[in-house]
Design an enzyme around this catalytic site. Structure first.
Site, PDB file in Angstrom:
ATOM      1  N   ARG A 179       0.747  -1.215  -0.054  1.00 30.50           N
ATOM      2  CA  ARG A 179       0.130   0.025   0.201  1.00 30.50           C
ATOM      3  C   ARG A 179       1.069   1.314   0.062  1.00 30.50           C
ATOM      4  O   ARG A 179       0.562   2.238   0.742  1.00 30.50           O
ATOM      5  CB  ARG A 179      -0.989  -0.034   1.141  1.00 30.50           C
ATOM      6  CG  ARG A 179      -1.857  -1.225   1.293  1.00 30.50           C
ATOM      7  CD  ARG A 179      -2.707  -1.392   0.256  1.00 30.50           C
ATOM      8  NE  ARG A 179      -3.588  -2.589   0.100  1.00 30.50           N
ATOM      9  CZ  ARG A 179      -2.986  -3.789  -0.299  1.00 30.50           C
ATOM     10  NH1 ARG A 179      -1.878  -3.785  -0.930  1.00 30.50           N
ATOM     11  NH2 ARG A 179      -3.737  -4.763  -0.097  1.00 30.50           N
ATOM     12  N   SER A 258     -10.942  -0.530   3.737  1.00 33.01           N
ATOM     13  CA  SER A 258      -9.747  -0.646   5.021  1.00 33.01           C
ATOM     14  C   SER A 258      -9.452   0.882   5.454  1.00 33.01           C
ATOM     15  O   SER A 258      -8.760   1.588   4.715  1.00 33.01           O
ATOM     16  CB  SER A 258      -8.923  -1.431   4.637  1.00 33.01           C
ATOM     17  OG  SER A 258      -9.293  -2.660   4.378  1.00 33.01           O
ATOM     18  N   GLU A 379      -5.024   4.335   6.232  1.00 33.58           N
ATOM     19  CA  GLU A 379      -4.738   4.021   4.705  1.00 33.58           C
ATOM     20  C   GLU A 379      -5.164   5.049   3.689  1.00 33.58           C
ATOM     21  O   GLU A 379      -4.546   5.516   2.820  1.00 33.58           O
ATOM     22  CB  GLU A 379      -5.232   2.804   4.261  1.00 33.58           C
ATOM     23  CG  GLU A 379      -5.128   2.284   2.736  1.00 33.58           C
ATOM     24  CD  GLU A 379      -5.554   0.672   2.743  1.00 33.58           C
ATOM     25  OE1 GLU A 379      -6.071   0.683   1.336  1.00 33.58           O
ATOM     26  OE2 GLU A 379      -5.392   0.001   3.545  1.00 33.58           O
TER      27      GLU A 379
END
Length: 387
Positions: A179, A258, A379
């Site tokens: 990520r 998420s 995130e």
């Protein structure tokens, strides 16, 4: 290019939070993107927010006194693929062959995956159901169910901030991680204009080998099995729906997906956690070897100054649950809540403010850090919201 009256970021994000925008610009062509970006950079004192699908942005409900540039370009084309040197001229290509697609940044990621599966192109099928635009995919190195963008990315076209020139940036230069990317870390700055993906034309209509146990179990196959592309896509969408991770009328889907990344820690640290804590080995990182100043080290036998440190990925959802934050949890008086289906998602139950989402996120971070000594990293892109 359209420039509209002020609107809110709540209107343009899947979390549905965010205040009024002073200047909203929608760019539907590359030329419009380049002109709008250059114009926005002319004013050093006015904030600029680049936006795609709005699925990974959580903003303050205070007014955004700047310019939002939404990239809405469209287009998918197949690039000519050079013939590999090991294939003699005139020889038929193998049953499975690669195809490179150049996809404009404003295209819908989910629509791209659906089209790839329909066309018998393997490599994206496990990334079904991820909302947002294609241009955002390399910034986050999106991934799910055993696939990551990094495995198919050839490179991007980037409108560079400093030069306002378009440059092809190969995937290696993006330094993609979990990520993460050089763009996300600020090592590269600019606007992603297009993304080049190398997919596999599957003659038998089958997927890449299934690489995630939960997906394999849903499909009823062993890890490493290749199954029909459509079956992988259907199973992934079903799994994501069960977690409220597909945009729909489900209240749990009013989120940014998420909210926290799975933390990566040293194997030594992970060994101190309860034995039932889920963990996965990841590629080791390098760390320095420190010698005492008085170390008696014979010439020629100085050890390497770097050695691999074993790394382990933990489950953020498990840490949150074990820290006592349950599904559906909300702070008193707040309209932000933990998803009722998955503790990794924070949701807007209707009328939440960005500040309420951030307050809940800080609470979750504090509980996990107090319980396990692990700091959860958000995130999404946070606009005006400190965490």
């Amino acid at each position: 290019m359209t420039q509209s009256a002020p609107r809110t970021l709540a209107d343009a994000t899947t979390m549905r939070v965010g205040g009024e925008v002073a200047t909203w610009v929608e760019a539907a062509t590359r030329d419009e993107v380049e002109r709008a970006y250059a114009a926005a950079l002319d004013d050093d004192f006015t904030p600029l927010l680049l936006l795609g699908g709005g699925s990974n942005t959580v903003a303050s409900s205070e007014p955004f006194d700047g310019t939002v540039l939404r990239v809405a370009t469209r287009g998918i084309r197949t690039l000519p693929a050079p013939q590999p040197p090991h294939r003699p001229a005139g020889e038929e290509p193998p049953a499975d062959d690669s195809v490179v697609l150049r996809v404009e940044a404003g295209e819908s990621w989910e629509a791209l995956v659906a089209q790839a599966v329909a066309d018998g192109l393997a490599g994206l099928e496990a990334l079904s159901g991820i909302p947002g635009s294609v241009g955002a995919a390399p910034i986050q190195n999106i991934g799910a169910y055993g696939q990551e963008l990094a495995s198919t990315l050839v490179g991007i076209e980037l409108l560079e901030r400093d030069t306002l020139e378009v440059r092809h940036v190969p995937a290696a230069e993006l330094r993609l991680g979990y990520r993460d990317s050089a763009i996300k870390r600020g090592g590269l700055t600019g606007v992603v204009l297009s993304v080049d993906l190398r997919l596999r034309r599957s003659a038998d209509g089958r997927s890449q080998p299934v690489a995630y146990q939960q997906l394999a179990s849903a499909l009823g196959v062993e890890l490493g099995t290749r199954v029909p592309l459509a079956d992988v896509r259907a199973s992934v969408l079903a799994l994501r729906r069960s977690k409220g991770m597909v945009l729909s009328e489900d209240p749990d889907s009013v989120s940014a997906g998420s909210f926290f990344t799975n933390p990566i820690v040293s194997a030594r640290f992970a060994n101190e956690l309860p034995q039932d804590a889920p963990r996965w080995s990841v590629a080791p990182q390098l760390s320095a070897t420190v010698l005492p100043l008085d170390a008696d080290t014979p010439a020629g036998s100085v050890p390497s100054l770097e050695r691999p440190v074993p790394q382990v990925k933990l489950s953020a959802a498990w840490l949150i649950e074990q820290a006592g934050v349950t599904r559906g949890f909300a702070l008193p008086g707040s309209r932000a809540a933990v998803s009722s289906k998955h503790t990794l998602a924070l949701t807007n139950r209707g009328g939440a403010t960005g500040e309420q989402v951030a307050e809940l996120a800080r609470f979750v971070q504090a509980r996990v850090e107090n319980q396990f000594g692990v700091h959860l990293v958000p995130e999404p892109v946070l606009v005006g919201l400190p965490l």
